[in-house]
Write an enzyme that holds these catalytic residues in place. Structure first.
Site, PDB file in Angstrom:
ATOM      1  N   GLU A 210      17.401 -40.846  25.607  1.00 29.48           N
ATOM      2  CA  GLU A 210      17.671 -40.912  24.163  1.00 29.48           C
ATOM      3  C   GLU A 210      16.930 -39.773  23.485  1.00 29.48           C
ATOM      4  OE1 GLU A 210      16.291 -43.718  20.413  1.00 29.48           O
ATOM      5  OE2 GLU A 210      16.780 -44.695  22.313  1.00 29.48           O
ATOM      6  N   GLU A 215      14.415 -39.493  12.232  1.00 25.49           N
ATOM      7  CA  GLU A 215      14.112 -40.924  12.229  1.00 25.49           C
ATOM      8  C   GLU A 215      12.881 -41.175  11.360  1.00 25.49           C
ATOM      9  OE1 GLU A 215      13.883 -44.494  15.539  1.00 25.49           O
ATOM     10  OE2 GLU A 215      13.089 -42.514  16.068  1.00 25.49           O
TER      11      GLU A 215
END
Length: 395
Positions: A210, A215
């Site tokens: 990932e 974020e």
């Protein structure tokens, strides 16, 4: 033989070695004191512990074992030192455009994840039809928007008492390598939010890795963007790196540090109000066998070669986040990557009380779930706005 006189006998008694005199006759010469014998340390009666001639097998075994341990330590230290100074060859690659996500058809290239959130979020991800009906996703010639619903609350029908409506999209095309350019105009803001722009293989996580490009959680103003990798075992970043961001963790493995991953703080105003007020910018990510590099450019500093459609990472300088393949086989850990964008609510990061309390807890909304269920207007600015996504392949 003559007999000794009484006087002679008395003299012998006084002599300390009288027993050695006289019995052999008057002409005998005294022999003197007995020699003093000194045991040498090498003598077998009292050998030196350092004299290897007298070592038994136990001492030899201990010595050999100690030497082996020292050799192993020296070799490991040398390998680690070499690893820490080693750096991959990010030689320039020639890239050509492979895929574009833009315009009115932006969302046609994505699948909508539906149902409850895999990260324990207090959210309902809705399908494409419902997202369009609720105006949660829409696109124009210049941009695409993905947002959180603000129309319902805990008493609405339907209501938000079990989670608020939101969207998570996943690209239908998957990638193993390439150069990715993401034009990001606006990042989501709001207490209880956990937005992310990332790449992963959702069906094979963490095996296929990932890559989190943007974020943040509980954004209430300007904050730092976090760029992070999450992997299966065998991926570390405690090696030489060339990046402008601040490394937060060195283990990328999902089973360490509470699945924090090997994150990099991109710096001030790289997410939230400050970033949005400056018109956003571009996230560029190069995924190749040598490593993964991520650059974050503000709108005013986007390289001309990106704008012209001929990107050349070798001219961009140090990356914001650098994840070299020195101690992480990139080709093994990152495969079949889909582009994903979502806005989670609460969940295993933003929803934990210790994290929510830092910036968002109040008397009215003491928990993240209270905020999401009952404060619909808090999510007015909880939306992504994207320009164009471009994917380039090396030729």
């Amino acid at each position: 033989m003559s007999f000794a006189t009484l006087e002679d006998m008395n003299q012998r008694r006084k002599h300390p070695y009288a027993e050695n005199i006289g019995m052999l006759g008057e002409s005998s010469t005294p022999m003197g004191p007995p020699p003093q014998y000194k045991l040498d340390r090498d003598d077998t009666l009292n050998p030196s512990p350092w004299n290897v001639r007298y070592w038994g097998w136990k001492k030899w075994a201990a010595l050999i074992g100690g030497v082996i341990v020292i050799v192993v330590i020296v070799v490991v230290a040398a390998v680690e030192a070499t690893k820490k100074s080693k750096y991959p060859n990010y030689s320039a690659l020639q890239y050509s455009l492979a895929d574009t996500y833009s315009g009115d058809s932006f969302f046609d290239s994505f699948d909508y994840f539906t149902g409850y959130d895999p990260s324990s979020g207090f959210v309902h991800y809705v399908p494409a039809t419902e997202a369009q009906t609720l105006n949660l996703t829409y696109a124009s010639a210049s941009s695409a928007v993905l947002r959180v619903d603000t129309s319902v609350n805990a008493s609405s029908v339907p209501n938000a008492s079990t989670g608020r409506f939101s969207v998570r999209i996943t690209s239908k095309t998957q990638y193993t390598d390439g150069l990715f350019i993401f034009d990001v105009v606006h990042t989501p803001i709001g207490c209880g939010t956990w937005p992310a722009l990332w790449l992963s293989d959702p069906d094979n996580w963490p095996t296929n890795g990932e890559i989190d490009l943007m974020e943040a959680v509980n954004v209430v103003g300007s904050t730092e963007n976090q760029v992070t990798l999450h992997t299966s075992p065998g991926c570390k970043m405690d090696v030489k790196r060339k990046e402008t961001g601040k490394s937060l963790q060195t283990s990328c493995v999902n089973s360490t540090n509470g699945n924090a991953g090997c994150g990099v703080d991109a710096g001030t105003a790289t997410f939230g109000t400050g970033y949005n007020d400056n018109g956003g910018g571009v996230m560029a990510m190069e995924l190749r066998s040598a490593g993964i590099r991520v650059w974050q450019f503000l709108r005013s500093a986007i390289p001309a070669d990106i704008t012209s459609g001929s990107p050349d990472p070798s001219t961009w300088g140090e990356a914001t986040a650098d994840f070299p393949a020195t101690d992480c086989d990139i080709g093994t850990h990152f495969r079949n990557q889909s582009i994903i964008a979502n806005i989670d609510l609460c969940g295993s990061w933003a929803g934990t009380q210790s994290v929510y309390d830092k910036t968002c807890a109040s008397t009215t909304f003491p928990t993240c779930q209270d905020q999401v269920a009952n404060n619909s207007q808090a999510f007015t600015d909880a939306y992504w706005e994207f320009g164009k996504f471009s994917v380039y392949k090396a030729s």
